[in-house]
Enzyme design. Sequence first.
Site, PDB file in Angstrom:
ATOM      1  N   GLU A  28       0.878  -1.171   0.000  1.00 15.02           N
ATOM      2  CA  GLU A  28       0.000   0.000   0.000  1.00 15.02           C
ATOM      3  C   GLU A  28       0.914   1.220   0.000  1.00 15.02           C
ATOM      4  O   GLU A  28       1.621   1.466   0.976  1.00 15.02           O
ATOM      5  CB  GLU A  28      -0.864  -0.036   1.260  1.00 15.02           C
ATOM      6  CG  GLU A  28      -2.001   0.928   1.271  1.00 15.02           C
ATOM      7  CD  GLU A  28      -2.892   0.696   2.478  1.00 15.02           C
ATOM      8  OE1 GLU A  28      -2.525   1.146   3.582  1.00 15.02           O
ATOM      9  OE2 GLU A  28      -3.942   0.034   2.315  1.00 15.02           O
ATOM     10  N   HIS A  61      13.938  23.780  -4.692  1.00 17.37           N
ATOM     11  CA  HIS A  61      12.722  24.547  -4.942  1.00 17.37           C
ATOM     12  C   HIS A  61      11.837  24.633  -3.703  1.00 17.37           C
ATOM     13  O   HIS A  61      11.838  23.737  -2.873  1.00 17.37           O
ATOM     14  CB  HIS A  61      11.889  23.884  -6.047  1.00 17.37           C
ATOM     15  CG  HIS A  61      12.637  23.667  -7.310  1.00 17.37           C
ATOM     16  ND1 HIS A  61      12.446  22.560  -8.104  1.00 17.37           N
ATOM     17  CD2 HIS A  61      13.580  24.408  -7.948  1.00 17.37           C
ATOM     18  CE1 HIS A  61      13.224  22.625  -9.166  1.00 17.37           C
ATOM     19  NE2 HIS A  61      13.935  23.745  -9.090  1.00 17.37           N
ATOM     20  N   LYS A  71       5.170  17.814   0.885  1.00 16.11           N
ATOM     21  CA  LYS A  71       5.303  16.840  -0.195  1.00 16.11           C
ATOM     22  C   LYS A  71       5.561  15.448   0.362  1.00 16.11           C
ATOM     23  O   LYS A  71       6.240  15.292   1.377  1.00 16.11           O
ATOM     24  CB  LYS A  71       6.472  17.206  -1.120  1.00 16.11           C
ATOM     25  CG  LYS A  71       6.301  18.505  -1.865  1.00 16.11           C
ATOM     26  CD  LYS A  71       7.537  18.795  -2.709  1.00 16.11           C
ATOM     27  CE  LYS A  71       7.393  20.104  -3.446  1.00 16.11           C
ATOM     28  NZ  LYS A  71       8.620  20.416  -4.213  1.00 16.11           N
ATOM     29  N   TYR A 131       5.436  12.513  -6.747  1.00 17.85           N
ATOM     30  CA  TYR A 131       5.213  13.164  -5.466  1.00 17.85           C
ATOM     31  C   TYR A 131       3.828  13.769  -5.368  1.00 17.85           C
ATOM     32  O   TYR A 131       3.236  14.179  -6.342  1.00 17.85           O
ATOM     33  CB  TYR A 131       6.292  14.196  -5.156  1.00 17.85           C
ATOM     34  CG  TYR A 131       6.462  15.321  -6.145  1.00 17.85           C
ATOM     35  CD1 TYR A 131       5.976  16.596  -5.870  1.00 17.85           C
ATOM     36  CD2 TYR A 131       7.139  15.124  -7.336  1.00 17.85           C
ATOM     37  CE1 TYR A 131       6.156  17.641  -6.758  1.00 17.85           C
ATOM     38  CE2 TYR A 131       7.332  16.163  -8.231  1.00 17.85           C
ATOM     39  CZ  TYR A 131       6.836  17.418  -7.933  1.00 17.85           C
ATOM     40  OH  TYR A 131       7.012  18.452  -8.817  1.00 17.85           O
ATOM     41  N   ASP A 169      17.547  26.776 -12.408  1.00 17.19           N
ATOM     42  CA  ASP A 169      18.209  26.227 -11.216  1.00 17.19           C
ATOM     43  C   ASP A 169      19.663  26.689 -11.096  1.00 17.19           C
ATOM     44  O   ASP A 169      20.205  26.752  -9.998  1.00 17.19           O
ATOM     45  CB  ASP A 169      18.119  24.705 -11.198  1.00 17.19           C
ATOM     46  CG  ASP A 169      16.735  24.207 -10.819  1.00 17.19           C
ATOM     47  OD1 ASP A 169      15.905  25.025 -10.383  1.00 17.19           O
ATOM     48  OD2 ASP A 169      16.483  23.003 -10.964  1.00 17.19           O
TER      49      ASP A 169
END
Length: 183
Positions: A28, A61, A71, A131, A169
């Site tokens: 799961e 970020h 997240k 994510y 970046d």
Amino acid sequence: MEVIKTDIEGVVIIEPRIFKDARGYFFESFSAREFCEKVAPVTFVQDNESYSSYGVIRGLHFQKPPFTQAKLVRVIKGAVLDVAVDIRKGSPTYGQHVAVELTAENHRQLFIPHGFAHGFSVLSEEVLFQYKCDNYYAPQSEGGILWNDPSLGIDWRIPAEKAILSEKDFKHPLFKDYFSDFE
């Protein structure tokens, strides 16, 4: 699922219970009930996926208030070094980071609460990275910290000459030049 604390309060590693037999395996990957009981009361509203090759570094970020994001990240294929940097001004771990290897084989996930900059480096030939976020992406709220800022001391496990980054970046400010909006 097992919840493993890291050196920074709130950032946790999640290891699922894996059931293996002759057919393969099952686990799961997410249960809202169990996650809220064992980790944090979070409602995820957006799922994202990225595909990258060896040497890619995405990050560091974050989104500024009021659009901050918690997240829950994981790797479906390949391996990354996942990094969370505490950018909560006043936090006892402000400016510190957690780095965790996430792979398709170890099935680990990393939960990153609000107030962290996030990034990862691709350690395998290719990676499929997923994510969940608890807030929607808001481009006007984007922020970033330079990936190789020496004050952060992050070992991305990628030689600098092999690092592949977006143009954006490469241009993020150093941590010391960033005024934190996070309290």
